[in-house]
Scaffold this motif. Structure first.
Motif, PDB file in Angstrom:
ATOM      1  N   ALA A 161       0.830  -1.202   0.000  1.00 31.39           N
ATOM      2  CA  ALA A 161       0.000   0.000   0.000  1.00 31.39           C
ATOM      3  C   ALA A 161       0.868   1.256   0.000  1.00 31.39           C
ATOM      4  CB  ALA A 161      -0.919   0.012   1.221  1.00 31.39           C
ATOM      5  N   SER A 162       0.284   2.365  -0.417  1.00 29.63           N
ATOM      6  CA  SER A 162       0.926   3.671  -0.279  1.00 29.63           C
ATOM      7  C   SER A 162       0.630   4.197   1.120  1.00 29.63           C
ATOM      8  CB  SER A 162       0.397   4.646  -1.336  1.00 29.63           C
ATOM      9  OG  SER A 162       0.710   4.193  -2.636  1.00 29.63           O
ATOM     10  N   VAL A 163       1.660   4.561   1.858  1.00 34.46           N
ATOM     11  CA  VAL A 163       1.492   4.895   3.272  1.00 34.46           C
ATOM     12  C   VAL A 163       2.104   6.257   3.573  1.00 34.46           C
ATOM     13  CG1 VAL A 163       1.979   4.188   5.651  1.00 34.46           C
ATOM     14  CG2 VAL A 163       1.549   2.450   3.897  1.00 34.46           C
ATOM     15  N   THR A 164       1.382   7.046   4.354  1.00 29.67           N
ATOM     16  CA  THR A 164       1.885   8.306   4.900  1.00 29.67           C
ATOM     17  C   THR A 164       1.780   8.235   6.416  1.00 29.67           C
ATOM     18  OG1 THR A 164       1.121   9.559   2.965  1.00 29.67           O
ATOM     19  CG2 THR A 164       1.605  10.815   4.965  1.00 29.67           C
ATOM     20  N   VAL A 165       2.807   8.687   7.110  1.00 27.60           N
ATOM     21  CA  VAL A 165       2.797   8.740   8.577  1.00 27.60           C
ATOM     22  C   VAL A 165       2.852  10.199   9.000  1.00 27.60           C
ATOM     23  CG1 VAL A 165       3.990   8.104  10.705  1.00 27.60           C
ATOM     24  CG2 VAL A 165       3.928   6.496   8.783  1.00 27.60           C
ATOM     25  N   HIS A 166       1.939  10.579   9.873  1.00 26.27           N
ATOM     26  CA  HIS A 166       1.917  11.946  10.408  1.00 26.27           C
ATOM     27  C   HIS A 166       2.197  11.928  11.899  1.00 26.27           C
ATOM     28  CE1 HIS A 166       0.614  15.912  11.658  1.00 26.27           C
ATOM     29  NE2 HIS A 166      -0.284  15.352  12.455  1.00 26.27           N
ATOM     30  N   ASP A 167       3.048  12.862  12.325  1.00 22.50           N
ATOM     31  CA  ASP A 167       3.301  13.058  13.756  1.00 22.50           C
ATOM     32  C   ASP A 167       3.786  14.483  13.949  1.00 22.50           C
ATOM     33  OD1 ASP A 167       4.550  12.883  16.522  1.00 22.50           O
ATOM     34  OD2 ASP A 167       3.934  10.794  16.260  1.00 22.50           O
ATOM     35  N   VAL A 168       3.390  15.090  15.062  1.00 21.68           N
ATOM     36  CA  VAL A 168       3.809  16.464  15.324  1.00 21.68           C
ATOM     37  C   VAL A 168       5.223  16.518  15.896  1.00 21.68           C
ATOM     38  CG1 VAL A 168       1.457  17.302  15.668  1.00 21.68           C
ATOM     39  CG2 VAL A 168       2.739  16.408  17.619  1.00 21.68           C
ATOM     40  N   ASP A 169       5.764  15.377  16.310  1.00 20.75           N
ATOM     41  CA  ASP A 169       7.111  15.307  16.864  1.00 20.75           C
ATOM     42  C   ASP A 169       8.096  14.999  15.739  1.00 20.75           C
ATOM     43  OD1 ASP A 169       9.501  14.785  18.131  1.00 20.75           O
ATOM     44  OD2 ASP A 169       8.647  13.420  19.624  1.00 20.75           O
ATOM     45  N   PRO A 170       8.954  15.949  15.358  1.00 20.87           N
ATOM     46  CA  PRO A 170       9.873  15.696  14.241  1.00 20.87           C
ATOM     47  C   PRO A 170      10.841  14.554  14.504  1.00 20.87           C
ATOM     48  CG  PRO A 170      10.418  17.760  15.367  1.00 20.87           C
ATOM     49  CD  PRO A 170       9.101  17.317  15.899  1.00 20.87           C
ATOM     50  N   ARG A 171      11.245  14.370  15.749  1.00 20.24           N
ATOM     51  CA  ARG A 171      12.165  13.275  16.052  1.00 20.24           C
ATOM     52  C   ARG A 171      11.494  11.917  15.843  1.00 20.24           C
ATOM     53  NH1 ARG A 171      14.139  14.951  21.944  1.00 20.24           N
ATOM     54  NH2 ARG A 171      11.881  15.290  22.048  1.00 20.24           N
ATOM     55  N   ALA A 172      10.224  11.829  16.191  1.00 23.49           N
ATOM     56  CA  ALA A 172       9.493  10.582  15.972  1.00 23.49           C
ATOM     57  C   ALA A 172       9.386  10.280  14.481  1.00 23.49           C
ATOM     58  CB  ALA A 172       8.103  10.664  16.597  1.00 23.49           C
ATOM     59  N   LEU A 173       9.141  11.310  13.678  1.00 21.42           N
ATOM     60  CA  LEU A 173       9.049  11.111  12.232  1.00 21.42           C
ATOM     61  C   LEU A 173      10.390  10.680  11.642  1.00 21.42           C
ATOM     62  CD1 LEU A 173       6.820  13.970  10.732  1.00 21.42           C
ATOM     63  CD2 LEU A 173       6.316  11.528  10.871  1.00 21.42           C
ATOM     64  N   GLU A 174      11.448  11.329  12.082  1.00 24.18           N
ATOM     65  CA  GLU A 174      12.775  10.999  11.544  1.00 24.18           C
ATOM     66  C   GLU A 174      13.166   9.550  11.813  1.00 24.18           C
ATOM     67  OE1 GLU A 174      15.394  13.775  13.339  1.00 24.18           O
ATOM     68  OE2 GLU A 174      14.590  15.523  12.275  1.00 24.18           O
ATOM     69  N   ALA A 175      12.653   8.990  12.895  1.00 19.96           N
ATOM     70  CA  ALA A 175      13.023   7.624  13.271  1.00 19.96           C
ATOM     71  C   ALA A 175      12.234   6.568  12.509  1.00 19.96           C
ATOM     72  CB  ALA A 175      12.819   7.430  14.776  1.00 19.96           C
ATOM     73  N   VAL A 176      11.185   6.974  11.809  1.00 21.12           N
ATOM     74  CA  VAL A 176      10.299   6.004  11.167  1.00 21.12           C
ATOM     75  C   VAL A 176      11.007   5.131  10.138  1.00 21.12           C
ATOM     76  CG1 VAL A 176       8.315   5.781   9.603  1.00 21.12           C
ATOM     77  CG2 VAL A 176       8.140   7.200  11.655  1.00 21.12           C
ATOM     78  N   PRO A 177      11.749   5.670   9.162  1.00 21.30           N
ATOM     79  CA  PRO A 177      12.346   4.795   8.141  1.00 21.30           C
ATOM     80  C   PRO A 177      13.238   3.701   8.714  1.00 21.30           C
ATOM     81  CG  PRO A 177      12.445   7.092   7.442  1.00 21.30           C
ATOM     82  CD  PRO A 177      12.003   7.104   8.870  1.00 21.30           C
ATOM     83  N   GLU A 178      14.088   4.054   9.688  1.00 21.53           N
ATOM     84  CA  GLU A 178      14.977   3.041  10.266  1.00 21.53           C
ATOM     85  C   GLU A 178      14.174   1.973  11.005  1.00 21.53           C
ATOM     86  OE1 GLU A 178      18.749   2.623  13.386  1.00 21.53           O
ATOM     87  OE2 GLU A 178      17.894   4.605  12.923  1.00 21.53           O
ATOM     88  N   LYS A 179      13.176   2.395  11.782  1.00 23.40           N
ATOM     89  CA  LYS A 179      12.358   1.428  12.511  1.00 23.40           C
ATOM     90  C   LYS A 179      11.615   0.503  11.551  1.00 23.40           C
ATOM     91  CE  LYS A 179      11.471   4.179  16.684  1.00 23.40           C
ATOM     92  NZ  LYS A 179      10.420   4.853  17.491  1.00 23.40           N
ATOM     93  N   LEU A 180      11.071   1.086  10.483  1.00 25.01           N
ATOM     94  CA  LEU A 180      10.326   0.274   9.523  1.00 25.01           C
ATOM     95  C   LEU A 180      11.234  -0.716   8.810  1.00 25.01           C
ATOM     96  CD1 LEU A 180       7.749   2.653   7.823  1.00 25.01           C
ATOM     97  CD2 LEU A 180       7.441   1.084   9.722  1.00 25.01           C
TER      98      LEU A 180
END
Length: 244
Positions: free
Chosen positions: A39-58
């Motif tokens: 699927a095409s996925v977008t992740v939203h979060d108001v915390d920039p650090r949480a967003l930055e960590a998404v690719p590595e975690k995924l």
């Protein structure tokens, strides 16, 4: 394509656009389930650090389940709701369990995404309460995932009092297409099915000595196997919680 006056969901997972609200423990893992399935996925979060960590975690998550880690690089990150691309079909909210926050968020989503299905991952609040201020409560439902979402197959599909049954049915089919085991919860009661069963079993173990086991890990294993949570052994829950 399933359509009604207020929603549309493409059944081929490759045509699905998903928005996950929240990049924390549950949110990023749910995003990985859909991304790994195509699927095409977008992740939203108001915390920039949480967003930055998404690719590595995924990337690590996808390797764990045997999926292509390159799918992590295709997940879009959005710091604001206004940055979310149009055409979202399904929103899964996984923000903090604060009712006012969820109600405000669903009210905004109902306006910004007038044709999307809106799902909350709450395990605490009634779906009707979360949807109280949204313009289309008929396309709001609960999808209660279990931690960690990429390993536990169960997802409770919870009908609110106003949920269109066709919405719940189509979401359940989508969940099945990404390898999950959806179960319908047709009564909007806090705790739903799984949490109530777990708490009931804990009370039973505590109040009935004849039901007690020598090792708490045995009781946990019986609960997990009885719920057919076949992937829980990967997390070795008894050891994780100090149950030896």
């Amino acid at each position: 394509m399933i359509q009604s006056e207020n929603f549309e969901l493409p059944e081929p997972i490759s045509d699905l656009n998903v928005l996950v609200m929240g990049a924390g423990l549950m949110g990023h893992s749910i995003a990985g389930v859909f991304a790994g399935a195509g699927a095409s996925v977008t992740v939203h979060d108001v915390d920039p650090r949480a967003l930055e960590a998404v690719p590595e975690k995924l990337g690590k998550q996808l390797v764990t389940v045997g999926a292509d880690p390159a799918a992590a690089n295709r997940v879009r990150l959005a710091a604001t709701l206004e940055a979310v691309a149009p055409g979202i079909h399904l929103v899964i909210e996984a923000v903090a369990e604060v009712l006012d926050v969820k109600q405000e968020l669903f009210a905004r989503l109902g306006t910004l995404l007038p044709h999307a299905v809106l799902a909350t991952n709450t395990s605490v609040f009634k779906i009707g309460e979360v949807a109280r201020h949204t313009s289309h409560p008929e396309r709001v439902l609960g999808t209660h995932w279990w931690n960690p979402p990429h390993l536990i197959p169960l997802v409770e599909v919870v009908h609110g009092d106003s949920t269109n049954p066709a919405v719940a049915d189509s979401v359940a089919r989508l969940l099945g297409s990404v390898g999950k085991v959806p179960v319908h919860v047709r009564k909007d009661t806090p705790g739903f099915i799984g949490n109530r069963l777990q708490h009931g079993l804990r009370r039973c173990r505590s109040s009935k000595p004849e039901y007690a086991t020598r090792r708490r890990s045995t009781s946990w294993s019986a609960t997990a196997l009885g719920c057919d949570c076949r992937s829980w052994d990967r997390w070795k829950m008894p050891t994780m919680w100090g149950w030896t």
